[in-house]
Design a protein around this motif. Structure first.
Motif, PDB file in Angstrom:
ATOM      1  N   TYR A  29       1.604 -12.829  12.273  1.00  0.00           N
ATOM      2  CA  TYR A  29       0.957 -11.522  12.247  1.00  0.00           C
ATOM      3  C   TYR A  29       0.648 -11.104  10.818  1.00  0.00           C
ATOM      4  N   ILE A  30      -0.431 -10.343  10.697  1.00  0.00           N
ATOM      5  CA  ILE A  30      -0.904  -9.879   9.395  1.00  0.00           C
ATOM      6  C   ILE A  30      -0.499  -8.420   9.193  1.00  0.00           C
ATOM      7  N   PHE A  31      -0.041  -8.120   7.981  1.00  0.00           N
ATOM      8  CA  PHE A  31       0.364  -6.756   7.637  1.00  0.00           C
ATOM      9  C   PHE A  31       0.089  -6.532   6.151  1.00  0.00           C
ATOM     10  N   ASP A  32       0.205  -5.286   5.718  1.00  0.00           N
ATOM     11  CA  ASP A  32       0.058  -4.979   4.298  1.00  0.00           C
ATOM     12  C   ASP A  32       1.233  -4.115   3.841  1.00  0.00           C
ATOM     13  N   ALA A  33       1.263  -3.795   2.563  1.00  0.00           N
ATOM     14  CA  ALA A  33       2.380  -3.027   2.008  1.00  0.00           C
ATOM     15  C   ALA A  33       2.495  -1.645   2.630  1.00  0.00           C
ATOM     16  N   HIS A  34       1.372  -1.060   3.037  1.00  0.00           N
ATOM     17  CA  HIS A  34       1.451   0.265   3.662  1.00  0.00           C
ATOM     18  C   HIS A  34       2.337   0.220   4.903  1.00  0.00           C
ATOM     19  N   SER A  35       2.294  -0.879   5.637  1.00  0.00           N
ATOM     20  CA  SER A  35       3.142  -1.034   6.828  1.00  0.00           C
ATOM     21  C   SER A  35       4.614  -1.060   6.447  1.00  0.00           C
ATOM     22  N   ILE A  36       4.935  -1.809   5.407  1.00  0.00           N
ATOM     23  CA  ILE A  36       6.329  -1.911   4.958  1.00  0.00           C
ATOM     24  C   ILE A  36       6.809  -0.574   4.401  1.00  0.00           C
ATOM     25  N   ILE A  37       5.988   0.086   3.612  1.00  0.00           N
ATOM     26  CA  ILE A  37       6.360   1.385   3.032  1.00  0.00           C
ATOM     27  C   ILE A  37       6.597   2.407   4.135  1.00  0.00           C
ATOM     28  N   GLN A  38       5.723   2.441   5.111  1.00  0.00           N
ATOM     29  CA  GLN A  38       5.891   3.374   6.225  1.00  0.00           C
ATOM     30  C   GLN A  38       7.183   3.080   6.985  1.00  0.00           C
ATOM     31  N   TYR A  39       7.467   1.801   7.208  1.00  0.00           N
ATOM     32  CA  TYR A  39       8.713   1.428   7.883  1.00  0.00           C
ATOM     33  C   TYR A  39       9.922   1.881   7.063  1.00  0.00           C
ATOM     34  N   LEU A  40       9.886   1.653   5.764  1.00  0.00           N
ATOM     35  CA  LEU A  40      10.982   2.095   4.899  1.00  0.00           C
ATOM     36  C   LEU A  40      11.211   3.599   5.005  1.00  0.00           C
ATOM     37  N   ILE A  41      10.144   4.361   4.932  1.00  0.00           N
ATOM     38  CA  ILE A  41      10.260   5.822   4.994  1.00  0.00           C
ATOM     39  C   ILE A  41      10.838   6.260   6.333  1.00  0.00           C
ATOM     40  N   GLN A  42      10.391   5.655   7.413  1.00  0.00           N
ATOM     41  CA  GLN A  42      10.818   6.079   8.749  1.00  0.00           C
ATOM     42  C   GLN A  42      12.191   5.547   9.158  1.00  0.00           C
ATOM     43  N   ASN A  43      12.534   4.340   8.720  1.00  0.00           N
ATOM     44  CA  ASN A  43      13.732   3.686   9.245  1.00  0.00           C
ATOM     45  C   ASN A  43      14.794   3.340   8.201  1.00  0.00           C
TER      46      ASN A  43
END
Length: 89
Positions: A17-31
């Motif tokens: 699967y393809i993702f970018d840093a915005h996905s990781i940053i959002q996950y960090l903030i939420q979880n």
């Protein structure tokens, strides 16, 4: 932060699967908000801090990630910006 990012990639993103840093940053903030907040250094702007997180993701290139181009995705300010795309190996 590096270990947390590694765990997110390994446990939350399916292979191929393809993702970018915005996905990781959002996950960090939420979880992982405590880790996200504790890794911030006084005087850093949000943009600079997020570029640090992006560089941490890039450390996994050629081991568990492959760079696959760029995205135009929404950041935490709800604005579009360019971002490197990664595919999980």
């Amino acid at each position: 932060m590096k270990n947390t990012i590694h765990t997110i990639i390994e446990e939350q993103i399916p292979k191929g699967y393809i993702f970018d840093a915005h996905s990781i940053i959002q996950y960090l903030i939420q979880n992982q908000s405590d880790i996200y907040l504790s890794s911030y250094k006084k005087g850093w702007t949000t943009d600079y801090y997020h570029s640090i997180i992006s560089k941490e993701i890039a450390h996994f290139e050629d081991t568990i990630l492959e760079r696959v181009g760029q995205s135009w995705s929404i950041n935490i300010h709800k604005k579009f910006s360019p971002n490197v795309c990664w595919s999980k190996l």
